[in-house]
Design a protein around this motif. Structure first.
Motif, short mmCIF file in Angstrom:
data_model
loop_
_atom_site.label_atom_id
_atom_site.label_comp_id
_atom_site.label_asym_id
_atom_site.label_seq_id
_atom_site.Cartn_x
_atom_site.Cartn_y
_atom_site.Cartn_z
N THR A 264 117.22 18.42 -9.06
CA THR A 264 118.22 19.48 -8.94
C THR A 264 119.27 19.08 -7.93
OG1 THR A 264 116.87 20.56 -7.25
CG2 THR A 264 116.54 21.27 -9.52
N PRO A 265 120.45 19.66 -7.99
CA PRO A 265 121.51 19.28 -7.06
C PRO A 265 121.17 19.66 -5.62
CG PRO A 265 122.38 20.50 -8.94
CD PRO A 265 120.90 20.63 -8.99
N GLU A 266 121.78 18.95 -4.67
CA GLU A 266 121.63 19.30 -3.26
C GLU A 266 122.26 20.68 -3.04
OE1 GLU A 266 120.01 17.43 -1.27
OE2 GLU A 266 119.96 15.50 -2.27
N THR A 267 121.53 21.57 -2.38
CA THR A 267 122.01 22.93 -2.19
C THR A 267 122.14 23.34 -0.73
OG1 THR A 267 119.76 23.79 -2.36
CG2 THR A 267 121.05 23.69 -4.40
N ASN A 268 121.49 22.65 0.16
CA ASN A 268 121.49 23.06 1.56
C ASN A 268 122.70 22.55 2.30
OD1 ASN A 268 119.00 24.14 1.01
ND2 ASN A 268 117.88 22.41 1.84
N GLN A 269 123.34 23.43 3.05
CA GLN A 269 124.42 22.98 3.90
C GLN A 269 123.85 22.30 5.14
OE1 GLN A 269 127.23 26.00 4.94
NE2 GLN A 269 128.46 24.67 6.22
N GLY B 257 118.36 29.56 11.47
CA GLY B 257 118.25 29.95 10.07
C GLY B 257 117.30 29.13 9.24
N TYR B 258 116.46 28.32 9.89
CA TYR B 258 115.51 27.48 9.17
C TYR B 258 114.21 28.22 8.91
CZ TYR B 258 118.13 23.09 9.82
OH TYR B 258 119.06 22.09 9.76
N LYS B 259 113.59 27.92 7.77
CA LYS B 259 112.19 28.24 7.56
C LYS B 259 111.38 27.15 8.25
CE LYS B 259 112.43 31.94 4.96
NZ LYS B 259 111.88 33.25 5.41
N THR B 260 110.40 27.55 9.03
CA THR B 260 109.69 26.57 9.85
C THR B 260 108.21 26.55 9.50
OG1 THR B 260 109.27 28.17 11.63
CG2 THR B 260 111.32 26.90 11.74
N SER C 82 112.61 24.76 -1.18
CA SER C 82 113.56 23.69 -1.51
C SER C 82 115.00 24.16 -1.58
CB SER C 82 113.16 23.04 -2.83
OG SER C 82 113.21 23.97 -3.90
N LYS C 83 115.23 25.47 -1.67
CA LYS C 83 116.60 25.99 -1.79
C LYS C 83 117.14 26.56 -0.50
CE LYS C 83 116.22 26.84 -6.75
NZ LYS C 83 116.33 27.83 -7.85
N ASN C 84 116.38 26.44 0.58
CA ASN C 84 116.88 26.86 1.90
C ASN C 84 116.49 25.81 2.93
OD1 ASN C 84 114.25 28.84 1.27
ND2 ASN C 84 114.10 27.72 3.19
N PRO C 85 117.24 25.71 4.02
CA PRO C 85 116.91 24.68 5.01
C PRO C 85 115.55 24.94 5.65
CG PRO C 85 118.59 26.16 5.87
CD PRO C 85 118.41 26.50 4.43
N PHE C 86 114.77 23.87 5.80
CA PHE C 86 113.45 24.01 6.41
C PHE C 86 113.25 22.95 7.48
CE2 PHE C 86 112.67 21.50 2.47
CZ PHE C 86 112.14 20.34 3.02
N PHE C 87 112.39 23.31 8.44
CA PHE C 87 111.95 22.38 9.49
C PHE C 87 110.43 22.28 9.42
CE2 PHE C 87 110.26 22.14 13.95
CZ PHE C 87 110.43 20.77 14.10
N ILE C 88 109.93 21.06 9.25
CA ILE C 88 108.49 20.82 9.21
C ILE C 88 108.08 19.94 10.38
CG2 ILE C 88 106.63 19.67 7.95
CD1 ILE C 88 107.98 20.48 5.36
N TYR C 89 107.10 20.41 11.13
CA TYR C 89 106.46 19.63 12.18
C TYR C 89 105.09 19.22 11.64
CZ TYR C 89 103.98 18.98 16.71
OH TYR C 89 103.22 18.52 17.76
N TRP C 90 105.00 17.97 11.18
CA TRP C 90 103.77 17.46 10.58
C TRP C 90 103.03 16.66 11.64
CZ3 TRP C 90 103.68 13.47 5.94
CH2 TRP C 90 102.36 13.24 5.55
N LEU D 35 112.92 16.93 -6.15
CA LEU D 35 113.52 18.25 -5.95
C LEU D 35 115.03 18.18 -5.70
CD1 LEU D 35 110.78 19.85 -3.64
CD2 LEU D 35 111.30 20.51 -6.01
N GLY D 36 115.54 16.97 -5.57
CA GLY D 36 116.97 16.79 -5.34
C GLY D 36 117.41 17.10 -3.93
N ILE D 37 116.51 17.04 -2.95
CA ILE D 37 116.86 17.39 -1.57
C ILE D 37 116.66 16.23 -0.60
CG2 ILE D 37 116.43 19.85 -1.91
CD1 ILE D 37 113.71 19.51 -0.59
N TYR D 38 116.29 15.07 -1.11
CA TYR D 38 116.06 13.93 -0.23
C TYR D 38 117.32 13.54 0.55
CZ TYR D 38 115.36 9.06 1.19
OH TYR D 38 115.30 7.89 1.92
N ASN D 39 118.46 13.54 -0.12
CA ASN D 39 119.70 13.12 0.54
C ASN D 39 120.15 14.09 1.62
OD1 ASN D 39 119.89 10.79 -0.98
ND2 ASN D 39 121.24 11.71 -2.53
#
Length: 519
Positions: free
Chosen positions: A30-35, A148-151, A250-258, A324-328
């Motif tokens: 899918t296209p990149e959607t996150n600013q 505004g991130y999902k964490t 995948s359609k909103n900005p997220f922050f993951i602490y793995w 998911l088209g969000i790697y970039n």
């Protein structure tokens, strides 16, 4: 400063095939959607700087992590917050170095009762976890929420306890799956993890961490080790939850602490990876548990298997981001919480886990020498980080908070010690630290300072030793030649920094009366 890199040839493995399949995926993205960019911060546990192929490892195969460096940037001068788990994570999450941090050592909060009794913890959750951080502590997670991130956090917490205010979901993370208690992370087959604020039972029988080898058992018989491998491998559970979170957000900005517990002992890994390295390394002497944690028939193979398993999952995560088209639009950072360890059947010298630094006891984990606090850090961010970049910028865990805040477009807290390394990531002019400072009220009591080419260390403070050792890292990377006597002016400067940067800890557990603290 010498380069950390060595020439290395990585053989083709299952993990490499996983990585290549990501490039050949036919699934439509899918296209990149996150600013704002997604941010994934991967923290390994006790992984030495020399354990990755991109830093010169010859025996353990890490093609997917190496590809992050190839497609992005490799730092040669990055430092952990502390030489052991909990304080390093506190520094990371709060942006305050060890002279100002709330948590300055592993504090198991012993006054609660029999906290090391695994069965007692299972019966009474108030015995789990570590001493809490203060209410209102500002963490990276909270700042990302503000932006505004999902964490989410996956892995090992170690900075609080269940039923207290200091758990991930009350410290800035919308979603959590992992170990609340770092003591329970001494087995990869626990009875339970935590999902948000409730126990997530895994169907494993109770085999307490550090259970000894059966008396009269044959150490060369694989059947003697069967009880240490149970039904649900916790890294599998946590990684499945992680990829589920990515799909849902995948359609909103997220922050993951793995904060993966790999490769911290005990040495436990999927059989297919263990078999791969047994075939590669050949037969070896068993580890029967004489240095803590669980025994294992093939300690070298299991240590390598754990790291390659983690690398394989990193490759799967990258593939998912691409599908998911969000790697970039995703920044990935990979690092480790401290240097290579010395116990539980690990063999850092055999693997050259410290790279060009010494990593055996006294030099690696638990100590402020380079082998204990100098960590790998690689990062990729398409369109922002130039592929194949190498940076000698001197940075540390307390710089992560301001870096991620700048990327997210918000101000970092005023009271932190860090400097954003975003310019170093993106090839722009980078502000530098005047110096870096550590202290550690354990393993004899320590202080350390990095000032340009100079490294100062004060060891055995609890024994009344206030002598400062001085090393020139430009020509003595292993810190073998103390040149303090030849440079009294530098030693005096280091002593002034140590005095200036140490503030008495609020917790008596972390105070050092030798530095003037009130016990």
């Amino acid at each position: 400063m010498k380069s950390l890199l060595k020439s290395v040839s990585i053989p083709l493995t299952l993990a490499l095939l996983t990585s290549l399949s990501a490039c050949n995926s036919t699934k439509k993205a899918t296209p990149e959607t996150n600013q704002k960019p997604n941010i994934i911060y991967i923290l390994a546990d006790d992984l030495g700087i020399g354990d990755l192929g991109c830093y010169g490892q010859q025996k353990i195969e890490t093609p997917n992590i190496d590809k992050i460096a190839k497609n992005g940037i490799l730092f040669t001068e990055h430092y952990a917050g502390a030489p052991v788990c909990a304080p390093s994570r506190c520094v990371l999450l709060t942006g305050k170095h060890m002279g100002h941090a709330q948590v300055r050592g592993n504090d198991e909060w012993n006054e609660r009762g029999d906290v090391w009794n695994y069965r007692a913890m299972l019966a009474d959750s108030t015995l789990e976890g570590q001493r809490p951080m203060e209410k209102g502590t500002i963490t990276i997670g909270k700042k990302m929420q503000d932006a505004g991130y999902k964490t989410a956090m996956f892995g090992k917490w170690g900075l609080g306890a269940p039923q207290t205010h200091s758990i991930p979901t009350k410290m800035g993370f919308d979603f959590f799956v992992g170990y609340n208690c770092q003591r329970q992370a001494h087995t990869y087959y626990p009875v339970h993890l935590y999902k948000n604020e409730a126990r997530l039972y895994l169907g494993n029988d109770t085999v307490a961490p550090h259970t000894k080898f059966d008396k009269d058992a044959d150490p060369y018989d694989l059947n003697s080790y069967k009880k240490y491998t149970l039904q649900s491998y916790s890294p599998d559970v946590m990684f499945k939850e992680l990829t589920g979170f990515v799909s849902r957000n995948s359609k909103n900005p997220f922050f993951i602490y793995w904060a993966t517990p790999i490769p911290h002992a005990a040495l436990q890994a999927p059989k297919r990876w263990v078999d791969y390295y047994v075939k590669k390394f050949g037969d070896e002497k068993p580890y029967i548990g004489n240095k803590g944690y669980f025994p294992t028939r093939y300690p070298h193979a299991r240590y390598a298997a754990m790291i390659s398993y983690l690398d394989e999952n990193v490759g799967k995560l990258v593939k998912q981001l691409k599908d998911l088209g969000i790697y970039n639009n995703t920044l990935i950072i990979f690092t480790s919480d401290n240097g290579a360890t010395y116990n539980g059947g690990t063999d850092s010298p055999w693997f050259d886990s410290g790279g060009q630094y010494k990593s055996e006891y006294g030099w690696g984990k638990g100590f402020s020498h380079e082998g204990g606090i100098h960590t790998p850090m690689v990062a990729s961010w398409p369109g922002h980080i130039k592929p194949g970049t190498q940076s000698s910028h001197i940075s540390a865990f307390w710089d992560v908070m301001p870096t991620l805040c700048e990327i997210a477009g918000i101000n970092a807290p005023d009271s932190i010690d860090g400097i954003s390394f975003l310019p170093a990531l993106t090839g722009k002019e980078q502000k530098t630290h005047d110096y870096l400072y550590w202290e550690f009220p354990s393993y004899g009591g320590q202080q350390a300072v990095r000032l340009g080419k100079w490294k100062a260390i004060r060891n055995n403070i609890f024994k009344g030793n206030m002598t400062i050792e001085l090393y020139n890292l430009e020509n003595d990377i292993q810190e073998l030649n103390d040149v303090a006597a030849q440079h009294p002016d530098v030693v005096k400067q280091m002593e002034e920094i140590m005095k200036k940067e140490h503030v008495q800890a609020k917790s008596k557990r972390f105070r050092m009366k030798e530095l003037g603290d009130v016990k």
